[in-house]
Each structure stands twice: as structure tokens, then as C-alpha cells.
Write a protein that holds these residues in place. Structure first.
Motif, mmCIF file in Angstrom:
data_model
loop_
_atom_site.group_PDB
_atom_site.id
_atom_site.type_symbol
_atom_site.label_atom_id
_atom_site.label_comp_id
_atom_site.label_asym_id
_atom_site.label_seq_id
_atom_site.Cartn_x
_atom_site.Cartn_y
_atom_site.Cartn_z
ATOM 1 N N PHE A 92 17.915 -6.010 -11.814
ATOM 2 C CA PHE A 92 17.268 -7.197 -11.298
ATOM 3 C C PHE A 92 17.566 -7.362 -9.804
ATOM 4 C CE2 PHE A 92 15.771 -11.475 -11.105
ATOM 5 C CZ PHE A 92 16.704 -12.192 -10.368
ATOM 6 N N VAL A 93 16.539 -7.776 -9.049
ATOM 7 C CA VAL A 93 16.708 -8.028 -7.626
ATOM 8 C C VAL A 93 16.487 -9.513 -7.307
ATOM 9 C CG1 VAL A 93 15.809 -7.543 -5.315
ATOM 10 C CG2 VAL A 93 16.049 -5.684 -6.994
ATOM 11 N N ALA A 94 15.338 -10.054 -7.746
ATOM 12 C CA ALA A 94 14.993 -11.424 -7.383
ATOM 13 C C ALA A 94 13.948 -11.958 -8.345
ATOM 14 C CB ALA A 94 14.484 -11.507 -5.951
ATOM 15 N N ALA A 95 13.910 -13.288 -8.456
ATOM 16 C CA ALA A 95 12.944 -13.954 -9.315
ATOM 17 C C ALA A 95 12.406 -15.190 -8.607
ATOM 18 C CB ALA A 95 13.581 -14.358 -10.645
ATOM 19 N N ILE A 96 11.190 -15.572 -8.962
ATOM 20 C CA ILE A 96 10.575 -16.760 -8.390
ATOM 21 C C ILE A 96 9.816 -17.500 -9.483
ATOM 22 C CG2 ILE A 96 8.471 -15.552 -7.649
ATOM 23 C CD1 ILE A 96 8.634 -17.333 -5.066
ATOM 24 N N SER A 97 9.865 -18.823 -9.402
ATOM 25 C CA SER A 97 9.194 -19.647 -10.401
ATOM 26 C C SER A 97 7.686 -19.629 -10.201
ATOM 27 C CB SER A 97 9.717 -21.080 -10.320
ATOM 28 O OG SER A 97 9.476 -21.619 -9.034
ATOM 29 N N THR A 98 6.968 -20.217 -11.142
ATOM 30 C CA THR A 98 5.510 -20.166 -11.105
ATOM 31 C C THR A 98 4.934 -20.769 -9.827
ATOM 32 O OG1 THR A 98 5.442 -22.224 -12.371
ATOM 33 C CG2 THR A 98 5.250 -20.162 -13.617
ATOM 34 N N ASN A 121 7.375 -7.394 -11.711
ATOM 35 C CA ASN A 121 7.338 -7.638 -13.151
ATOM 36 C C ASN A 121 6.839 -9.050 -13.425
ATOM 37 O OD1 ASN A 121 9.712 -8.970 -15.283
ATOM 38 N ND2 ASN A 121 8.231 -7.514 -16.075
ATOM 39 N N ALA A 122 5.934 -9.157 -14.385
ATOM 40 C CA ALA A 122 5.456 -10.451 -14.870
ATOM 41 C C ALA A 122 5.864 -10.564 -16.334
ATOM 42 C CB ALA A 122 3.947 -10.556 -14.721
ATOM 43 N N PRO A 123 6.951 -11.249 -16.617
ATOM 44 C CA PRO A 123 7.419 -11.334 -17.998
ATOM 45 C C PRO A 123 6.600 -12.334 -18.807
ATOM 46 C CG PRO A 123 8.826 -12.642 -16.593
ATOM 47 C CD PRO A 123 7.842 -11.958 -15.684
ATOM 48 N N LYS A 124 6.693 -12.223 -20.098
ATOM 49 C CA LYS A 124 6.034 -13.201 -20.970
ATOM 50 C C LYS A 124 6.579 -14.598 -20.656
ATOM 51 C CE LYS A 124 5.676 -12.046 -25.348
ATOM 52 N NZ LYS A 124 4.247 -11.878 -25.644
ATOM 53 N N ARG A 156 11.428 -22.389 -6.871
ATOM 54 C CA ARG A 156 12.768 -21.939 -7.237
ATOM 55 C C ARG A 156 12.833 -20.426 -7.179
ATOM 56 N NH1 ARG A 156 13.157 -24.094 -13.004
ATOM 57 N NH2 ARG A 156 11.079 -23.365 -12.844
ATOM 58 N N SER A 157 13.983 -19.931 -6.751
ATOM 59 C CA SER A 157 14.184 -18.491 -6.679
ATOM 60 C C SER A 157 15.627 -18.170 -7.041
ATOM 61 C CB SER A 157 13.842 -17.953 -5.290
ATOM 62 O OG SER A 157 14.612 -18.592 -4.303
ATOM 63 N N ASP A 158 15.833 -16.927 -7.372
ATOM 64 C CA ASP A 158 17.162 -16.454 -7.754
ATOM 65 C C ASP A 158 17.297 -15.024 -7.253
ATOM 66 O OD1 ASP A 158 18.966 -15.807 -10.862
ATOM 67 O OD2 ASP A 158 19.698 -16.475 -8.906
ATOM 68 N N TYR A 159 18.526 -14.633 -6.911
ATOM 69 C CA TYR A 159 18.743 -13.319 -6.326
ATOM 70 C C TYR A 159 19.975 -12.656 -6.936
ATOM 71 C CZ TYR A 159 15.583 -15.032 -2.725
ATOM 72 O OH TYR A 159 14.500 -15.542 -2.065
ATOM 73 N N ALA A 160 19.941 -11.366 -6.976
ATOM 74 C CA ALA A 160 21.148 -10.604 -7.274
ATOM 75 C C ALA A 160 22.136 -10.789 -6.122
ATOM 76 C CB ALA A 160 20.816 -9.123 -7.441
ATOM 77 N N ASP A 161 23.402 -10.786 -6.462
ATOM 78 C CA ASP A 161 24.431 -11.007 -5.431
ATOM 79 C C ASP A 161 24.323 -9.979 -4.314
ATOM 80 O OD1 ASP A 161 27.095 -12.072 -7.705
ATOM 81 O OD2 ASP A 161 25.446 -13.186 -6.769
ATOM 82 N N SER A 162 23.917 -8.769 -4.650
ATOM 83 C CA SER A 162 23.882 -7.687 -3.670
ATOM 84 C C SER A 162 22.828 -7.887 -2.590
ATOM 85 C CB SER A 162 23.635 -6.352 -4.377
ATOM 86 O OG SER A 162 22.417 -6.390 -5.098
ATOM 87 N N VAL A 163 21.855 -8.772 -2.826
ATOM 88 C CA VAL A 163 20.782 -8.956 -1.843
ATOM 89 C C VAL A 163 20.730 -10.373 -1.285
ATOM 90 C CG1 VAL A 163 19.447 -7.167 -3.016
ATOM 91 C CG2 VAL A 163 18.938 -9.580 -3.477
ATOM 92 N N LYS A 164 21.555 -11.257 -1.790
ATOM 93 C CA LYS A 164 21.543 -12.654 -1.316
ATOM 94 C C LYS A 164 21.787 -12.710 0.184
ATOM 95 C CE LYS A 164 22.896 -15.250 -5.435
ATOM 96 N NZ LYS A 164 23.986 -15.987 -6.117
ATOM 97 N N TRP A 212 11.284 -9.183 -9.155
ATOM 98 C CA TRP A 212 11.420 -7.860 -8.539
ATOM 99 C C TRP A 212 12.624 -7.184 -9.183
ATOM 100 C CZ3 TRP A 212 8.000 -5.439 -5.536
ATOM 101 C CH2 TRP A 212 7.081 -6.202 -4.798
ATOM 102 N N PHE A 213 12.448 -5.928 -9.538
ATOM 103 C CA PHE A 213 13.519 -5.073 -10.014
ATOM 104 C C PHE A 213 13.556 -3.836 -9.127
ATOM 105 C CE2 PHE A 213 15.025 -6.600 -14.203
ATOM 106 C CZ PHE A 213 14.120 -7.625 -14.434
ATOM 107 N N ARG A 214 14.621 -3.080 -9.224
ATOM 108 C CA ARG A 214 14.699 -1.798 -8.525
ATOM 109 C C ARG A 214 15.479 -0.812 -9.371
ATOM 110 N NH1 ARG A 214 18.746 -3.259 -3.427
ATOM 111 N NH2 ARG A 214 20.693 -3.414 -4.631
ATOM 112 N N GLN A 215 15.209 0.456 -9.110
ATOM 113 C CA GLN A 215 15.953 1.527 -9.761
ATOM 114 C C GLN A 215 16.443 2.479 -8.694
ATOM 115 O OE1 GLN A 215 13.974 3.436 -13.057
ATOM 116 N NE2 GLN A 215 15.910 4.218 -13.833
#
Length: 120
Positions: A47-53, A97-100, A57-65, A36-39
Motif C-alpha cells: 500500500f502507498v496511499a488512499a483517498i476518499s470518494t 486500485n478501485a476496491p469494492k 480524506r487521505s492516508d499514506y504509508a509511513d515510507s512516503v508521508k 495507489w499500491f506499488r511493487q
């Protein structure tokens, strides 16, 4: 043709909650780590957050943790972002977003975005 469609945005008061969804089609969803991204107004996309397949596993921007939770349901080809304790500074267009996943894989895919507005 791959497509990502976000939904769930809207207007909410500070302290409220929203749940965003990102529905994927035309791609093997379970192959992709997802983001997830935001503008925010007047700002660059961030960047806001990411999740594994598999979702383990997940990861977050400090501003939303501690306030946002990313999840996915591979059986439904859908990713989610649960947003709690929303703040006016969370006002933004949110994109999935679905990155390569490899140098030769298809991607990088983006949705059209969904507007989140948090009033004070």
C-alpha cells in the motif's frame, strides 16, 4: 467494462519528482475510494496511499508521508499521485486500485501499472 489506466511513470534522479495519473472508465468513479499500491523488485505489492470518494480524506504509508500527495478529480474520472523527493527505494511498478465499496458492489479493479525508476 471497467478500466483503470496509469500513466506518468519514468526514470528520474533521486530528489526529483513525478506525477502519476490513473484514468478510470466504465465505472462510477465518484463511488469509489481509490488506492495507489506499488511493487518493488523482489517484494510483495504494498500500500502507498488512499483517498476518499470526495477527496477530503487521505492516508499514506509511513515510507512516503510528507513526500507523496494523493488527489483526485471526479469531473475527469482521474486520480493522481504527486511524488516529490524521490528516493531509489521508491523504484517500483505503481498500480491504481478501485476496491469494492460494499459487499455487493462491482470491483475490485486494478490498472496495468506504470514503472517508476529512481536513480541514485
Amino acid at each position: 467494462q471497467a478500466q483503470l489506466v496509469e500513466s506518468g511513470g519514468g526514470l528520474v534522479q533521486a530528489g526529483g519528482s513525478l506525477r502519476l495519473s490513473c484514468a478510470a472508465s466504465g465505472l462510477t468513479f465518484s463511488n469509489y475510494g481509490m488506492n495507489w499500491f506499488r511493487q518493488r523488485p523482489g517484494k510483495e505489492r504494498e500500500f502507498v496511499a488512499a483517498i476518499s470518494t470526495g477527496g477530503g480524506r487521505s492516508d499514506y504509508a509511513d515510507s512516503v508521508k510528507g513526500r507523496f500527495t494523493i488527489s483526485r478529480d471526479n469531473a475527469k474520472n482521474t486520480m493522481y499521485l504527486q511524488m516529490n523527493n524521490l528516493k531509489p527505494e521508491d523504484t517500483a511498478v505503481y498500480y491504481c486500485n478501485a476496491p469494492k465499496y460494499s459487499p455487493t458492489s462491482p470491483g475490485d479493479y486494478w490498472g496495468q501499472g506504470t514503472q517508476v525508476t529512481v536513480s541514485s
